[in-house]
Design a protein around this motif. Structure first.
Motif, short mmCIF file in Angstrom:
data_model
loop_
_atom_site.label_atom_id
_atom_site.label_comp_id
_atom_site.label_asym_id
_atom_site.label_seq_id
_atom_site.Cartn_x
_atom_site.Cartn_y
_atom_site.Cartn_z
N PRO A 139 -47.15 36.81 -10.43
CA PRO A 139 -45.70 37.06 -10.42
C PRO A 139 -44.97 36.39 -11.58
O PRO A 139 -44.04 36.97 -12.16
CB PRO A 139 -45.25 36.48 -9.08
CG PRO A 139 -46.47 36.48 -8.23
CD PRO A 139 -47.62 36.28 -9.14
N LYS B 33 -46.23 35.53 -14.55
CA LYS B 33 -46.60 36.16 -15.82
C LYS B 33 -45.94 37.54 -15.97
O LYS B 33 -45.63 37.97 -17.09
CB LYS B 33 -48.12 36.30 -15.86
CG LYS B 33 -48.69 36.89 -17.14
CD LYS B 33 -48.63 35.86 -18.27
CE LYS B 33 -48.97 36.53 -19.60
NZ LYS B 33 -50.29 37.15 -19.60
N ALA B 34 -45.69 38.20 -14.85
CA ALA B 34 -45.08 39.53 -14.92
C ALA B 34 -43.70 39.51 -15.55
O ALA B 34 -43.26 40.51 -16.12
CB ALA B 34 -45.02 40.14 -13.52
N ASP B 35 -43.03 38.37 -15.47
CA ASP B 35 -41.73 38.26 -16.15
C ASP B 35 -41.89 38.39 -17.66
O ASP B 35 -41.04 38.96 -18.35
CB ASP B 35 -41.06 36.92 -15.81
CG ASP B 35 -40.50 36.90 -14.40
OD1 ASP B 35 -40.25 37.98 -13.83
OD2 ASP B 35 -40.29 35.78 -13.87
N GLY C 11 -43.61 31.06 -5.81
CA GLY C 11 -43.30 32.01 -6.88
C GLY C 11 -44.40 32.13 -7.91
O GLY C 11 -44.25 32.83 -8.91
N VAL C 12 -45.52 31.46 -7.67
CA VAL C 12 -46.57 31.40 -8.69
C VAL C 12 -47.68 32.41 -8.43
O VAL C 12 -48.10 33.14 -9.33
CB VAL C 12 -47.16 29.98 -8.77
CG1 VAL C 12 -48.29 29.92 -9.78
CG2 VAL C 12 -46.07 28.99 -9.15
N HIS C 13 -48.17 32.43 -7.19
CA HIS C 13 -49.32 33.26 -6.87
C HIS C 13 -48.92 34.53 -6.14
O HIS C 13 -47.87 34.60 -5.50
CB HIS C 13 -50.31 32.49 -5.99
CG HIS C 13 -50.78 31.23 -6.61
ND1 HIS C 13 -51.56 31.21 -7.75
CD2 HIS C 13 -50.57 29.93 -6.28
CE1 HIS C 13 -51.81 29.96 -8.08
NE2 HIS C 13 -51.22 29.17 -7.21
N ARG D 13 -39.59 37.86 -2.80
CA ARG D 13 -40.40 38.73 -3.68
C ARG D 13 -39.93 40.17 -3.54
O ARG D 13 -39.51 40.59 -2.46
CB ARG D 13 -41.88 38.65 -3.28
CG ARG D 13 -42.51 37.27 -3.34
CD ARG D 13 -42.71 36.81 -4.76
NE ARG D 13 -43.50 35.58 -4.80
CZ ARG D 13 -44.83 35.55 -4.87
NH1 ARG D 13 -45.52 36.67 -4.91
NH2 ARG D 13 -45.48 34.41 -4.91
N GLY E 19 -44.31 42.34 -5.34
CA GLY E 19 -44.78 40.97 -5.22
C GLY E 19 -44.22 40.05 -6.30
O GLY E 19 -44.64 38.90 -6.42
N GLU E 20 -43.25 40.56 -7.08
CA GLU E 20 -42.68 39.73 -8.15
C GLU E 20 -41.47 38.96 -7.64
O GLU E 20 -40.83 39.35 -6.67
CB GLU E 20 -42.32 40.62 -9.35
CG GLU E 20 -43.55 41.25 -9.97
CD GLU E 20 -43.21 42.21 -11.10
OE1 GLU E 20 -42.37 41.88 -11.93
OE2 GLU E 20 -43.79 43.31 -11.12
N ASN E 21 -41.16 37.88 -8.33
CA ASN E 21 -40.07 37.01 -7.88
C ASN E 21 -38.72 37.71 -7.94
O ASN E 21 -38.39 38.36 -8.94
CB ASN E 21 -40.04 35.74 -8.74
CG ASN E 21 -41.21 34.84 -8.44
OD1 ASN E 21 -41.42 34.47 -7.29
ND2 ASN E 21 -41.99 34.51 -9.46
N GLN F 217 -38.15 30.43 -12.90
CA GLN F 217 -37.93 30.56 -14.34
C GLN F 217 -36.78 31.50 -14.69
O GLN F 217 -36.49 31.72 -15.87
CB GLN F 217 -39.21 31.07 -15.00
CG GLN F 217 -39.63 32.44 -14.50
CD GLN F 217 -41.12 32.66 -14.68
OE1 GLN F 217 -41.90 31.72 -14.62
NE2 GLN F 217 -41.53 33.88 -14.92
N ILE G 18 -43.93 29.38 -20.46
CA ILE G 18 -42.92 29.39 -19.40
C ILE G 18 -42.44 27.97 -19.13
O ILE G 18 -43.24 27.06 -19.00
CB ILE G 18 -43.50 30.00 -18.10
CG1 ILE G 18 -43.90 31.46 -18.35
CG2 ILE G 18 -42.49 29.91 -16.96
CD1 ILE G 18 -44.66 32.10 -17.19
#
Lengths: 70, 278
Positions: free
Chosen positions: A33, A35-37, B21-23, B58, B62-64, B92, B124
């Motif tokens: 998630p 890295k997708a940014d 928010g990482v995995h 999410r 699945g993204e933040n 971030q 990041i």
């Protein structure tokens, strides 16, 4: 502009998910998630500068290109 | 807080951090991402004794997405009895996005407040200026949101003292001592001892340690009179090489250890009282 190697897919051939997830065409793996940014050039990220995998891949592709005749 | 508090059998507040928010599910398919599945896992953890849930949002990929905190909060309230919701204000994304964590309706009872920036990978950085941290702290105060002060490294403890001296925070201060890779405090027992010895007066501390350090250092935290956070945000494995089956699996193990150490878990109401939230 998002990374040209970014795809959204449900499966990587091994694992199937309920929703499409970010997938990197260079590594042939799903993307985390965070890295997708970078892949999506969100906020102030730029995949051309901020993704080592993209940069290395582009360098390899350019390196393999045939030399000009002149 | 100190070893004396352990001997005095002060109650222990157990937090579960289900998602982070990482995995993503690509790292462990049992990590919950969508509101309903997060709420189901939180309910299991609440039944086991977790008093606080630390929440991230999410999107469908699945993204933040901090805007999804509202849906996650609603789902948890629908399914759970009384667990304290603690939304993230980290990550971030820019300040304007992250402040969504304290602008849900109703606001959460608690929210994380990072005490400074730290690195994530090669490019990041979580950008937390002093100005943004103070703005978040003031808005939390206005809304009655109790901040959990996220101390990712020793320098962030200096920043905690700075905020206390500026009279921006209300005691008791709830400090999350974080140990892990990169710019986090190096995960070693002596470093945890050092952090605990240097905490401000009128503070409670919680221990968060990542990956294989979760089990030993949270146990050490319990022995030092502190509180404990576990869950799949911080650790995707139950044992080395064995992915966690659920957040409840990690919570259950911690509750067994805490019980064996002769400490009782605080209920959500007891946690509210201990942290000055009522």
């Amino acid at each position: 502009m998002t990374c040209p190697y970014l795809e959204y897919r449900r499966s990587d051939g091994d694992t199937e998910f309920d929703h499409e997830r970010p997938y990197c065409g260079v590594t042939e793996e799903f993307v985390s998630p965070m890295k997708a940014d970078i892949c999506n050039d969100r906020f102030e990220f730029d995949h051309e500068c901020d993704c080592e995998l993209y940069k290395e891949h582009v360098e390899e592709v350019v390196g393999e290109a045939p030399a000009d005749d002149d | 807080m100190s070893y004396d508090h352990y001997i005095d059998q002060r109650k222990l507040i157990l937090t579960v951090a289900t998602t982070g928010g990482v995995h993503g599910k690509d790292a462990n398919p049992n990590l919950p991402e969508q509101p309903a599945e997060i709420a189901r896992q939180v309910r299991e953890c609440e039944k086991l004794g977790a008093a606080i849930v630390h929440v991230h949002g999410r999107d469908e990929h699945g993204e933040n997405d901090p805007e999804r905190l509202q849906a996650v909060n609603d789902a948890i309230r629908d399914r759970c009895d009384d667990i304290i919701i603690q939304n993230t204000t980290g990550g971030q994304s820019p300040y304007e996005n992250r402040v969504a964590g304290i602008r849900t309706d109703p606001p959460p009872e608690m929210a994380s407040l990072d005490m400074g920036p730290f690195n994530r990978g090669q490019h990041i950085i979580t950008e937390h200026t002093r100005n943004n941290i103070e703005s978040l702290a003031r808005e939390m105060h206005e809304k009655g949101v109790k901040p959990e002060l996220e101390v990712f490294n020793n320098g962030h403890l200096n920043e905690t003292y700075r905020l206390i001296e500026k009279d921006i925070l209300d005691p008791p201060y709830y400090i999350n001592v974080i140990l892990g890779p990169g710019t986090f405090t190096m995960p070693r027992p002596k470093n945890l001892l050092n952090m605990v010895e240097n905490l401000p007066a009128e503070s409670h501390f919680n221990v968060l340690a990542t990956g294989p350090h979760q089990l030993p250092l949270t146990t050490m935290g319990a022995l030092l009179g502190g509180h404990v956070r576990v869950g799949m945000e911080d650790n995707l494995y139950f044992e080395r090489g064995e992915p966690a089956q659920s957040n409840a699996q990690l919570v259950e193990r911690s509750t067994e250890i805490i019980d064996r150490l002769d400490r009782d878990l605080a209920t959500p109401d007891e946690a509210r009282e201990m942290l000055g939230m009522e």
